[in-house]
Design an enzyme around this catalytic site. Structure first.
Site, short mmCIF file in Angstrom:
data_model
loop_
_atom_site.label_atom_id
_atom_site.label_comp_id
_atom_site.label_asym_id
_atom_site.label_seq_id
_atom_site.Cartn_x
_atom_site.Cartn_y
_atom_site.Cartn_z
N ASP A 9 -3.45 -5.01 -2.98
CA ASP A 9 -2.80 -3.72 -2.89
C ASP A 9 -1.33 -3.88 -3.24
OD1 ASP A 9 -1.51 -1.40 -1.99
OD2 ASP A 9 -2.42 -1.42 -0.01
N GLY A 31 -4.25 7.55 -7.43
CA GLY A 31 -4.26 6.13 -7.75
C GLY A 31 -3.04 5.38 -7.24
N VAL A 32 -2.52 4.49 -8.08
CA VAL A 32 -1.35 3.68 -7.73
C VAL A 32 -0.16 4.58 -7.42
CG1 VAL A 32 0.35 2.04 -8.66
CG2 VAL A 32 -2.08 1.66 -9.05
N ASP A 33 0.03 5.61 -8.22
CA ASP A 33 1.16 6.53 -8.05
C ASP A 33 1.14 7.16 -6.66
OD1 ASP A 33 3.42 8.00 -8.78
OD2 ASP A 33 2.29 9.48 -9.92
N GLY A 123 -6.82 2.71 -14.77
CA GLY A 123 -7.51 3.53 -13.77
C GLY A 123 -7.97 4.84 -14.39
N TYR A 125 -6.59 6.74 -16.38
CA TYR A 125 -6.25 6.92 -17.79
C TYR A 125 -7.25 6.24 -18.71
CZ TYR A 125 -1.71 9.10 -16.71
OH TYR A 125 -0.72 9.94 -16.30
#
Length: 171
Positions: A9, A31-33, A123, A125
């Protein structure tokens, strides 16, 4: 610069810079954002809003990078970059490599010695994981930053990590 592949993570990485695979609005997302904004707290969003009000009224362009505070993350800064959406019909690999190149440049300008990247664009995208790893490693291996001594590619999930290890070993 030493390159480490880490399964885990990105929001718990203890580095100077965490790279956010942001959307162009800079205002959080999935997601990550979303994870970075949630874990980092309101200070990140406040600086992103200020950037939108000043330099990036139309949003951050794909491939570019900009820094904010890391808020409550165990890092000093977040460097936000917008990856390209995968397209089999349109060559966008250069834009993906720009995300890594420009993020490294911003981190180096900050005087950072360590940086953690997610696998940008792999991800929602839709970038194929193996090629996303190959693009990331091509930039990281060629980089000659002034201050950075460690770059981590933080991979979410065992399958993604195993793919990255295979691509890394293949050179």
């Amino acid at each position: 610069m030493k390159i480490n592949l880490v399964e885990g993570d990105i929001t718990v990485e203890e580095v100077d810079v965490v790279v956010n695979a942001a959307n162009s609005s800079l205002l959080g997302g999935g997601g990550v954002d979303g994870a970075i904004h949630r874990r980092g707290g309101p200070a990140i969003l406040a600086e992103c809003r200020a950037l939108r009000a000043s330099r990036y009224g139309r949003g951050l362009p794909t491939g570019q990078a900009v820094a904010t505070t890391a808020g409550d993350l165990p890092a000093r800064w977040v460097v936000h970059t917008v990856g390209p959406v995968w397209s089999a019909d349109d060559y966008r690999s250069g834009l993906l490599r720009d995300c890594y190149t420009n993020s490294l440049a911003v981190a180096d300008e900050l005087g950072a010695t360590s940086i953690a990247f997610p696998l940008i664009s792999a991800g929602v995208y839709g970038w194929p994981v193996e090629d996303a790893v190959r693009q990331a490693l091509s930039v990281l291996r060629a980089a000659t930053p002034t201050h950075l001594t460690e770059a981590r590619l933080v991979l979410f999930g065992a399958d993604t990590h195993a793919t990255a290890e295979r691509v890394y070993a293949a050179g």
